[in-house]
Design a protein around this motif. Structure first.
Motif, short mmCIF file in Angstrom:
data_model
loop_
_atom_site.label_atom_id
_atom_site.label_comp_id
_atom_site.label_asym_id
_atom_site.label_seq_id
_atom_site.Cartn_x
_atom_site.Cartn_y
_atom_site.Cartn_z
N VAL A 1 -72.12 -15.38 57.93
CA VAL A 1 -73.52 -15.31 58.01
C VAL A 1 -74.03 -14.01 57.17
N MET A 2 -73.32 -12.93 57.15
CA MET A 2 -73.59 -11.63 56.14
C MET A 2 -73.52 -12.04 54.62
N LYS A 3 -72.61 -12.96 54.33
CA LYS A 3 -72.22 -13.11 52.98
C LYS A 3 -73.35 -14.30 52.45
N VAL A 4 -73.76 -15.20 53.32
CA VAL A 4 -74.67 -16.33 52.91
C VAL A 4 -76.02 -15.44 52.86
N THR A 5 -76.34 -14.61 53.84
CA THR A 5 -77.51 -13.66 53.64
C THR A 5 -77.72 -13.04 52.18
N VAL A 6 -76.54 -12.35 51.92
CA VAL A 6 -76.66 -11.73 50.50
C VAL A 6 -76.59 -12.61 49.62
N ILE B 1 -78.48 -15.41 49.64
CA ILE B 1 -79.81 -15.70 49.55
C ILE B 1 -80.69 -14.66 48.72
N LEU B 2 -80.27 -13.15 49.02
CA LEU B 2 -80.83 -12.28 48.49
C LEU B 2 -80.85 -12.43 47.01
N VAL C 1 -78.67 -23.82 51.33
CA VAL C 1 -77.43 -23.33 51.94
C VAL C 1 -76.16 -23.50 50.99
N ALA D 1 -76.59 -20.88 48.49
CA ALA D 1 -76.25 -19.43 49.01
C ALA D 1 -74.91 -19.17 49.30
N GLY E 1 -72.93 -16.47 47.78
CA GLY E 1 -72.44 -15.40 48.85
C GLY E 1 -70.86 -15.11 48.79
#
Length: 86
Positions: free
Chosen positions: A33-38, A40-41, A61, A64, A68
């Motif tokens: 989840v953290m890697k996907v969030t990064v 997306i950023l 997704v 991302a 990620g």
């Protein structure tokens, strides 16, 4: 069919209440989840600055996860695909 789903969910809840949640599963899913969030950023800022050059990578997704997991080479691959294919 609905009964099988309900019975499966009840059995899963009973299993988790008796055995507990595996720590490795929670740790691994948190990292994903953290890697996907990064990712997306990264895509957001790439689209923000790439707009002046006419570059745009859709944020979804799949893209991302690629960005990620791969980082900057992932953005380069998606950009190359966008330029060469689309």
């Amino acid at each position: 069919m609905n009964w099988f789903v309900i019975i499966g969910i009840v059995l899963l809840i009973i299993l988790l209440l008796t055995k507990g949640i595996p720590v490795n599963f929670v740790k691994g899913s948190g990292q994903v989840v953290m890697k996907v969030t990064v990712g997306i950023l990264f895509l957001f800022f790439f689209n923000l600055f790439g707009a002046s050059f006419g570059l745009y990578i859709p944020i979804n997704v799949f893209s991302a996860m690629i960005v990620g997991l791969l980082g900057i080479p992932g953005i380069a691959c998606l950009t190359a695909i966008h330029i060469l294919v689309i």
